[in-house]
Scaffold this motif. Structure first.
Motif, PDB file in Angstrom:
ATOM      1  N   VAL A 214       0.833  -1.215   0.000  1.00  0.00           N
ATOM      2  CA  VAL A 214       0.000   0.000   0.000  1.00  0.00           C
ATOM      3  C   VAL A 214       0.866   1.263   0.000  1.00  0.00           C
ATOM      4  O   VAL A 214       0.556   2.236  -0.662  1.00  0.00           O
ATOM      5  CB  VAL A 214      -0.972   0.002   1.209  1.00  0.00           C
ATOM      6  CG1 VAL A 214      -1.653   1.365   1.380  1.00  0.00           C
ATOM      7  CG2 VAL A 214      -2.039  -1.082   1.029  1.00  0.00           C
TER       8      VAL A 214
ATOM      9  N   SER B  32       4.850   3.174  -0.259  1.00  0.00           N
ATOM     10  CA  SER B  32       6.184   3.040  -0.835  1.00  0.00           C
ATOM     11  C   SER B  32       7.131   4.037  -0.175  1.00  0.00           C
ATOM     12  O   SER B  32       6.706   5.097   0.286  1.00  0.00           O
ATOM     13  CB  SER B  32       6.144   3.293  -2.343  1.00  0.00           C
ATOM     14  OG  SER B  32       5.428   2.259  -2.991  1.00  0.00           O
TER      15      SER B  32
ATOM     16  N   VAL C  46       7.514   8.879   2.211  1.00  0.00           N
ATOM     17  CA  VAL C  46       6.605   7.736   2.107  1.00  0.00           C
ATOM     18  C   VAL C  46       5.331   8.245   1.454  1.00  0.00           C
ATOM     19  O   VAL C  46       4.805   9.302   1.838  1.00  0.00           O
ATOM     20  CB  VAL C  46       6.288   7.151   3.502  1.00  0.00           C
ATOM     21  CG1 VAL C  46       5.103   6.196   3.437  1.00  0.00           C
ATOM     22  CG2 VAL C  46       7.512   6.420   4.049  1.00  0.00           C
ATOM     23  N   LEU C  47       4.867   7.517   0.459  1.00  0.00           N
ATOM     24  CA  LEU C  47       3.610   7.893  -0.201  1.00  0.00           C
ATOM     25  C   LEU C  47       2.883   6.615  -0.582  1.00  0.00           C
ATOM     26  O   LEU C  47       3.452   5.529  -0.485  1.00  0.00           O
ATOM     27  CB  LEU C  47       3.867   8.791  -1.413  1.00  0.00           C
ATOM     28  CG  LEU C  47       4.611   8.279  -2.637  1.00  0.00           C
ATOM     29  CD1 LEU C  47       4.584   9.346  -3.739  1.00  0.00           C
ATOM     30  CD2 LEU C  47       6.056   7.908  -2.337  1.00  0.00           C
ATOM     31  N   THR C  48       1.631   6.719  -1.003  1.00  0.00           N
ATOM     32  CA  THR C  48       0.945   5.495  -1.420  1.00  0.00           C
ATOM     33  C   THR C  48       1.635   4.953  -2.672  1.00  0.00           C
ATOM     34  O   THR C  48       2.161   5.711  -3.487  1.00  0.00           O
ATOM     35  CB  THR C  48      -0.543   5.738  -1.743  1.00  0.00           C
ATOM     36  OG1 THR C  48      -0.626   6.714  -2.774  1.00  0.00           O
ATOM     37  CG2 THR C  48      -1.299   6.218  -0.517  1.00  0.00           C
ATOM     38  N   THR C  49       1.623   3.642  -2.807  1.00  0.00           N
ATOM     39  CA  THR C  49       2.213   3.012  -3.985  1.00  0.00           C
ATOM     40  C   THR C  49       1.487   3.509  -5.243  1.00  0.00           C
ATOM     41  O   THR C  49       2.118   3.719  -6.286  1.00  0.00           O
ATOM     42  CB  THR C  49       2.141   1.484  -3.832  1.00  0.00           C
ATOM     43  OG1 THR C  49       2.898   1.135  -2.650  1.00  0.00           O
ATOM     44  CG2 THR C  49       2.723   0.751  -5.029  1.00  0.00           C
TER      45      THR C  49
ATOM     46  N   SER D  94       0.261   6.593  -5.698  1.00  0.00           N
ATOM     47  CA  SER D  94       0.822   7.905  -6.044  1.00  0.00           C
ATOM     48  C   SER D  94       2.203   7.743  -6.644  1.00  0.00           C
ATOM     49  O   SER D  94       2.579   8.449  -7.589  1.00  0.00           O
ATOM     50  CB  SER D  94       0.899   8.798  -4.802  1.00  0.00           C
ATOM     51  OG  SER D  94      -0.384   9.253  -4.427  1.00  0.00           O
TER      52      SER D  94
ATOM     53  N   ARG E  30      -2.717  11.523  -3.049  1.00  0.00           N
ATOM     54  CA  ARG E  30      -3.956  10.999  -3.635  1.00  0.00           C
ATOM     55  C   ARG E  30      -5.027  12.067  -3.829  1.00  0.00           C
ATOM     56  O   ARG E  30      -5.946  11.889  -4.626  1.00  0.00           O
ATOM     57  CB  ARG E  30      -4.531   9.873  -2.753  1.00  0.00           C
ATOM     58  CG  ARG E  30      -3.769   8.549  -2.731  1.00  0.00           C
ATOM     59  CD  ARG E  30      -3.790   7.808  -4.054  1.00  0.00           C
ATOM     60  NE  ARG E  30      -2.946   8.441  -5.043  1.00  0.00           N
ATOM     61  CZ  ARG E  30      -3.063   8.270  -6.357  1.00  0.00           C
ATOM     62  NH1 ARG E  30      -3.978   7.476  -6.845  1.00  0.00           N
ATOM     63  NH2 ARG E  30      -2.268   8.877  -7.187  1.00  0.00           N
TER      64      ARG E  30
END
Lengths: 69, 69, 69, 69, 69, 69
Positions: free
Chosen positions: A21, A23, B38-41, B43, D6
């Motif tokens: 979720v 990265s 850290v970001l959403t996969t 994004s 997002r």
């Protein structure tokens, strides 16, 4: 292109680790940079921050937003 | 002294502006630095981030925590 | 039921993606909404924000807190 | 122009209130919007979030970043 | 009433200091509390966190959301 | 050792759950604690916060930074 944020640092991507979720991306800062922080005036006085002081600026990775212009 | 955060950058205070409740402090980054985000996969994939890419790292000043060791 | 936050938007869940530690949830905004942001007065002036301007409001998903009343 | 976030919602500025260090800006959401949140899988399961549920999305104003493209 | 957050601590207001745009509120924790943090697995391993360790949990005041139920 | 944050709570680690990119750590608060929050003066007035009020302090786990001194 203007951001409502005090910090916009140019950086080069060094590595990308993709999870299910979330990265984790790492960067190199490629140009001299300035930064700014906002804190309570109480915390500022407890720290006794004044011109010339050396500090560590700690930032959780989740608060760093990469943007491609 | 260890922080549960990926980013801990050495910096020198340049100016302090105290307000009634919040204060704004500016810094110079005095040593070469690396950063992490850290970001959403999702994004991460939308941005198509890969090694060597140049990005802007945008950080609201409120998320920067100064620490005196 | 009152929150110490300027933004409390009614939304409907569209999808849920569960990861090992973190999950990503998507929503549809089902009613007209207003939002508020706080930024440094410096950033506000750099952006030159004034009534009627169109902007993008960028929010990392990690800062959105779902509540069931 | 791409953000590692997002949520990027088009909005129109309604009012600006400038303080000594921080300012408060209010917006109208002018187009239908989708949003996303990231939370721990534990919190997601405690809330029992599933498609079709209605929730409130609570966001502190400090986490909303206005951008002019 | 359920929040998509791991931490929801009962507290009693001790003082309120109102500024032009932002206010600072202080609380007493009136019941034994548990807390949770999410960090990168890398930071977790750098800290070497394991059961029984004593740590300081540092939280900027801006990230604390008071709610009246 | 001083932090530019109003909240620095002593805690004992109870459990660690490591994920691919992010980890979740739980703690017990082992000493009586005080906390502080910053919110907009508008939100403060909407909540009607005053000395003696009981509130819930909601904090997303991602905003809690563990430090080993």
């Amino acid at each position: 292109m203007k951001y409502g944020a005090r910090n916009a640092i140019t950086a080069k991507v060094k590595s990308v680790k993709k999870g299910d979720v979330m990265s984790l991306v790492k960067y190199e800062i490629t140009t001299p940079a300035e930064m700014a922080s906002v804190l309570t005036t109480e915390s500022c006085e407890d720290l006794g921050l004044k011109e010339g002081d050396t500090v560590k600026l700690v930032i959780k990775a989740i608060h760093v937003l990469p943007v491609k212009e």
